[in-house]
Enzyme design. Structure first.
Site, PDB file in Angstrom:
ATOM      1  CB  SER A  29      -0.933  -0.043   1.218  1.00 50.68           C
ATOM      2  OG  SER A  29      -1.865   1.015   1.163  1.00 50.68           O
ATOM      3  CG  HIS A  56      -4.768  -0.625  -0.211  1.00 53.81           C
ATOM      4  ND1 HIS A  56      -4.356  -0.378   1.064  1.00 53.81           N
ATOM      5  CD2 HIS A  56      -5.230  -1.898  -0.201  1.00 53.81           C
ATOM      6  CE1 HIS A  56      -4.566  -1.443   1.810  1.00 53.81           C
ATOM      7  NE2 HIS A  56      -5.088  -2.371   1.064  1.00 53.81           N
ATOM      8  CG  ASP A 147      -5.609  -5.352   2.939  1.00 58.72           C
ATOM      9  OD1 ASP A 147      -6.053  -6.473   3.245  1.00 58.72           O
ATOM     10  OD2 ASP A 147      -5.759  -4.845   1.805  1.00 58.72           O
TER      11      ASP A 147
END
Length: 178
Positions: A29, A56, A147
């Site tokens: 990310s 992401h 995540d």
């Protein structure tokens, strides 16, 4: 190269059934571009594994990740499409605004939920654990949040390998620490 990726559905299914190599899923990310570039620059182009990058991504901007990563690897880098068969020595990228899973050796795409928390790395790790089992490798790189942390136990339970970037080397250490 275009003819290699434009397989008819029957050929995709046949290729997917024959795919029995490792799948290396790399979740990143914020701050992940540098880590991804270093990872692929250090990686041989002929490991026999399929590499799947889950990030992401903003749904509002066109991603340049395929062009950026292609500068750091000799493997073909492509944005995944629904039903695309996994293939060795290739890098597959998640498209913006989607969640991705593996089913019968093919990448499956679904729209990201409109509301609620979206955890595309966890979704992919869990799917990979169920479909690939011990041939799955989950890697968590730089990013904020957690995540990947919920999907990693599934990969481990199925005998897969889990690796995490050292928090001290991550631009953002939230995901590696989680």
């Amino acid at each position: 190269m275009a003819s290699e990726t434009a397989l008819a559905p029957d050929e995709q299914t046949r290729d997917a059934a024959a795919f029995d190599a490792h799948v290396v899923a790399v979740g990143a990310s914020a701050g992940g571009l540098d880590a991804l570039e270093r990872f692929f620059a250090a990686l041989p182009a002929d490991t026999g594994a399929a590499y799947v990058v889950i990030q992401h991504l903003s749904p509002d901007h066109k991603s340049m990740m395929d062009n950026l990563l292609a500068r750091h690897t000799r493997m073909p880098v492509q944005v995944a499409t629904h039903g695309m068969a996994l293939a060795p020595d290739r890098v597959f990228l998640i498209p913006p605004a989607t969640q991705m899973t593996i089913e019968a050796g093919c990448l499956q795409l679904a729209p990201k939920p409109d509301h609620g928390l979206s955890l595309p790395i966890d979704v992919f790790f869990r799917s990979m654990a169920e479909e690939i089992g011990a041939r799955g490798v989950a890697i968590v790189l730089s990013g904020t949040g957690s995540d990947g942390a919920r999907g990693i136990p599934r990969v481990n339970e199925e005998g897969g390998l889990v690796m995490v970037q050292a928090p001290a080397s991550a631009k953002f250490d939230g995901m590696p620490r989680a």
